[in-house]
Design a protein around this motif. Structure first.
Motif, PDB file in Angstrom:
ATOM      1  N   MET A 188      -3.683  13.894  -5.085  1.00  0.00           N
ATOM      2  CA  MET A 188      -2.368  13.475  -4.606  1.00  0.00           C
ATOM      3  C   MET A 188      -1.719  12.475  -5.546  1.00  0.00           C
ATOM      4  N   LEU A 189      -2.490  11.515  -6.029  1.00  0.00           N
ATOM      5  CA  LEU A 189      -1.940  10.503  -6.930  1.00  0.00           C
ATOM      6  C   LEU A 189      -1.577  11.098  -8.286  1.00  0.00           C
ATOM      7  N   GLY A 190      -2.243  12.192  -8.650  1.00  0.00           N
ATOM      8  CA  GLY A 190      -1.984  12.806  -9.947  1.00  0.00           C
ATOM      9  C   GLY A 190      -0.803  13.746  -9.967  1.00  0.00           C
ATOM     10  N   SER A 191      -0.272  14.104  -8.795  1.00  0.00           N
ATOM     11  CA  SER A 191       0.826  15.065  -8.741  1.00  0.00           C
ATOM     12  C   SER A 191       1.745  14.737  -7.577  1.00  0.00           C
ATOM     13  N   TRP A 192       3.026  14.516  -7.885  1.00  0.00           N
ATOM     14  CA  TRP A 192       3.962  14.186  -6.810  1.00  0.00           C
ATOM     15  C   TRP A 192       4.046  15.303  -5.776  1.00  0.00           C
ATOM     16  N   SER A 193       3.999  16.547  -6.213  1.00  0.00           N
ATOM     17  CA  SER A 193       4.113  17.675  -5.287  1.00  0.00           C
ATOM     18  C   SER A 193       2.905  17.776  -4.363  1.00  0.00           C
ATOM     19  N   ALA A 194       1.768  17.206  -4.782  1.00  0.00           N
ATOM     20  CA  ALA A 194       0.562  17.267  -3.957  1.00  0.00           C
ATOM     21  C   ALA A 194       0.467  16.095  -2.989  1.00  0.00           C
ATOM     22  N   ARG A 195       1.352  15.102  -3.146  1.00  0.00           N
ATOM     23  CA  ARG A 195       1.264  13.885  -2.340  1.00  0.00           C
ATOM     24  C   ARG A 195       1.798  14.134  -0.931  1.00  0.00           C
ATOM     25  N   LYS A 196       1.036  13.733   0.068  1.00  0.00           N
ATOM     26  CA  LYS A 196       1.430  13.921   1.453  1.00  0.00           C
ATOM     27  C   LYS A 196       1.249  12.605   2.210  1.00  0.00           C
ATOM     28  N   GLY A 197       2.200  12.296   3.087  1.00  0.00           N
ATOM     29  CA  GLY A 197       2.056  11.090   3.890  1.00  0.00           C
ATOM     30  C   GLY A 197       3.366  10.648   4.503  1.00  0.00           C
ATOM     31  N   PHE A 198       3.316   9.511   5.183  1.00  0.00           N
ATOM     32  CA  PHE A 198       4.489   8.969   5.864  1.00  0.00           C
ATOM     33  C   PHE A 198       4.281   7.472   6.039  1.00  0.00           C
ATOM     34  N   PHE A 199       5.344   6.701   5.819  1.00  0.00           N
ATOM     35  CA  PHE A 199       5.318   5.267   6.085  1.00  0.00           C
ATOM     36  C   PHE A 199       6.249   4.999   7.250  1.00  0.00           C
ATOM     37  N   LEU A 200       5.676   4.527   8.358  1.00  0.00           N
ATOM     38  CA  LEU A 200       6.458   4.237   9.544  1.00  0.00           C
ATOM     39  C   LEU A 200       6.555   2.733   9.728  1.00  0.00           C
ATOM     40  N   ARG A 201       7.772   2.214   9.640  1.00  0.00           N
ATOM     41  CA  ARG A 201       8.054   0.806   9.906  1.00  0.00           C
ATOM     42  C   ARG A 201       8.792   0.721  11.238  1.00  0.00           C
ATOM     43  N   ALA A 202       8.360  -0.164  12.100  1.00  0.00           N
ATOM     44  CA  ALA A 202       8.951  -0.245  13.439  1.00  0.00           C
ATOM     45  C   ALA A 202      10.459  -0.449  13.379  1.00  0.00           C
ATOM     46  N   GLU A 203      10.924  -1.306  12.465  1.00  0.00           N
ATOM     47  CA  GLU A 203      12.335  -1.675  12.475  1.00  0.00           C
ATOM     48  C   GLU A 203      13.248  -0.642  11.824  1.00  0.00           C
ATOM     49  N   THR A 204      12.706   0.286  11.053  1.00  0.00           N
ATOM     50  CA  THR A 204      13.552   1.252  10.351  1.00  0.00           C
ATOM     51  C   THR A 204      13.183   2.698  10.653  1.00  0.00           C
ATOM     52  N   ALA A 205      12.230   2.931  11.553  1.00  0.00           N
ATOM     53  CA  ALA A 205      11.687   4.273  11.747  1.00  0.00           C
ATOM     54  C   ALA A 205      12.742   5.297  12.138  1.00  0.00           C
ATOM     55  N   LEU A 206      13.576   4.970  13.145  1.00  0.00           N
ATOM     56  CA  LEU A 206      14.536   5.963  13.619  1.00  0.00           C
ATOM     57  C   LEU A 206      15.611   6.236  12.586  1.00  0.00           C
ATOM     58  N   LEU A 243       0.834  -1.200   0.000  1.00  0.00           N
ATOM     59  CA  LEU A 243       0.000   0.000   0.000  1.00  0.00           C
ATOM     60  C   LEU A 243       0.868   1.250   0.000  1.00  0.00           C
ATOM     61  N   ALA A 244       1.868   1.279   0.884  1.00  0.00           N
ATOM     62  CA  ALA A 244       2.757   2.438   0.951  1.00  0.00           C
ATOM     63  C   ALA A 244       3.484   2.640  -0.377  1.00  0.00           C
ATOM     64  N   GLU A 245       4.013   1.552  -0.934  1.00  0.00           N
ATOM     65  CA  GLU A 245       4.740   1.656  -2.206  1.00  0.00           C
ATOM     66  C   GLU A 245       3.829   2.140  -3.322  1.00  0.00           C
ATOM     67  N   GLY A 246       2.620   1.591  -3.364  1.00  0.00           N
ATOM     68  CA  GLY A 246       1.699   1.981  -4.420  1.00  0.00           C
ATOM     69  C   GLY A 246       1.340   3.457  -4.371  1.00  0.00           C
ATOM     70  N   PHE A 247       1.316   4.014  -3.164  1.00  0.00           N
ATOM     71  CA  PHE A 247       1.001   5.429  -3.004  1.00  0.00           C
ATOM     72  C   PHE A 247       2.209   6.320  -3.275  1.00  0.00           C
ATOM     73  N   GLY A 248       3.397   5.718  -3.333  1.00  0.00           N
ATOM     74  CA  GLY A 248       4.595   6.492  -3.615  1.00  0.00           C
ATOM     75  C   GLY A 248       5.471   6.745  -2.416  1.00  0.00           C
ATOM     76  N   LEU A 249       5.199   6.058  -1.293  1.00  0.00           N
ATOM     77  CA  LEU A 249       6.052   6.170  -0.116  1.00  0.00           C
ATOM     78  C   LEU A 249       7.107   5.078  -0.176  1.00  0.00           C
ATOM     79  N   ASP A 250       8.298   5.379   0.309  1.00  0.00           N
ATOM     80  CA  ASP A 250       9.387   4.428   0.205  1.00  0.00           C
ATOM     81  C   ASP A 250       9.161   3.221   1.103  1.00  0.00           C
ATOM     82  N   SER A 251       9.453   2.036   0.587  1.00  0.00           N
ATOM     83  CA  SER A 251       9.223   0.815   1.354  1.00  0.00           C
ATOM     84  C   SER A 251      10.110   0.744   2.585  1.00  0.00           C
ATOM     85  N   TRP A 252      11.216   1.505   2.619  1.00  0.00           N
ATOM     86  CA  TRP A 252      12.084   1.519   3.793  1.00  0.00           C
ATOM     87  C   TRP A 252      11.464   2.314   4.929  1.00  0.00           C
ATOM     88  N   GLY A 253      10.605   3.213   4.588  1.00  0.00           N
ATOM     89  CA  GLY A 253       9.987   4.086   5.575  1.00  0.00           C
ATOM     90  C   GLY A 253      10.433   5.516   5.388  1.00  0.00           C
TER      91      GLY A 253
END
Length: 235
Positions: A98-116, A57-67
């Motif tokens: 948001m999906l139509g424009s990278w500059s309009a996309r907002k969000g965050f992917f938080l993974r427990a193991e890589t967050a910090l 889901l995060a990747e599909g929205f354009g958030l990095d899989s690493w977090g």
């Protein structure tokens, strides 16, 4: 709401390969997954596939899989997962923008193991704080704008009181127009009023009420009588 439904399609010859043979992914391929509330919790045992869904889901929205956040590509050279690259969305008007424009996309992917690590690379993680305090700093400083916030087991570093603080941040974020989708093992987090809860397992995916969750039943039984569980695993 930002995302109203996620779905994916694959060629039939791939159906028996991982991750397509995971029950919840099969459910995604058959029917997609609808989001009916600003906060959705995915709950299930280790290995049930909930983190696979969350990452895709995060990747599909354009958030990095690493977090990390929408404006930071920690590992942009990394290819998307086979599920992430096939992820598609039915979106609400704000989500379509948001999906139509990278500059309009907002969000965050938080993974427990890589967050910090991800926060540190964004120049955000504070020095000389505990793991849990670093998580809370992320919630206070990065979970602000209306956007899509995806979390994988955020309770891993948090105490009981800190989990309650996280719920307060989630409530404020969604009231400001954000959407949260979270994989968790926490009966505390999933008790958030108005949240949609999806239990993931061998059955695939199903919506359940908080007090019908298997994890809630286990915690109630354990806290009432720990020995009823411990006697089966301790000499």
């Amino acid at each position: 709401m930002i995302i109203e439904r996620m779905y994916a399609h694959v060629a039939s010859q791939e159906d028996e390969e991982w991750p397509w043979n995971v029950p919840c992914v099969r459910g995604l391929l058959a029917d997609g997954l609808r989001f009916t509330a600003p906060v959705t919790f995915l709950v299930g045992e280790n290995g049930s596939g909930k983190s696979t869904l969350i990452e895709a889901l995060a990747e599909g929205f354009g958030l990095d899989s690493w977090g990390g956040s929408h404006d930071w590509r920690y590992a942009s050279h990394r290819p998307k997962s086979v599920l992430g690259e096939r992820m598609r969305f039915d979106a609400a008007p704000r989500g379509r923008r948001m999906l139509g424009s990278w500059s309009a996309r907002k969000g965050f992917f938080l993974r427990a193991e890589t967050a910090l690590d991800a926060l540190d690379r964004e120049g955000f993680a504070p020095d000389f704080v505990s793991h849990g305090e670093g998580f809370l700093a992320a919630f206070r400083g990065k979970f602000l704008e209306p956007g899509l916030y995806v979390m994988d087991e955020p309770e891993a570093a948090l105490s009981f009181a800190s989990c309650l603080e996280l719920l307060g941040h989630i409530d404020q974020l969604t009231k400001a127009g954000g959407q949260v989708i979270c994989a968790t093992h926490s009966p505390l987090l999933t008790a958030l009023p108005g949240a949609d809860i999806i239990e993931v397992g061998e059955h695939g995916m199903r919506r359940v009420a908080w007090d019908e969750l298997t994890l809630v039943d286990h915690w109630r039984r354990y806290l009432a009588d720990p020995q009823s569980y411990l006697r089966h695993i301790l000499d």
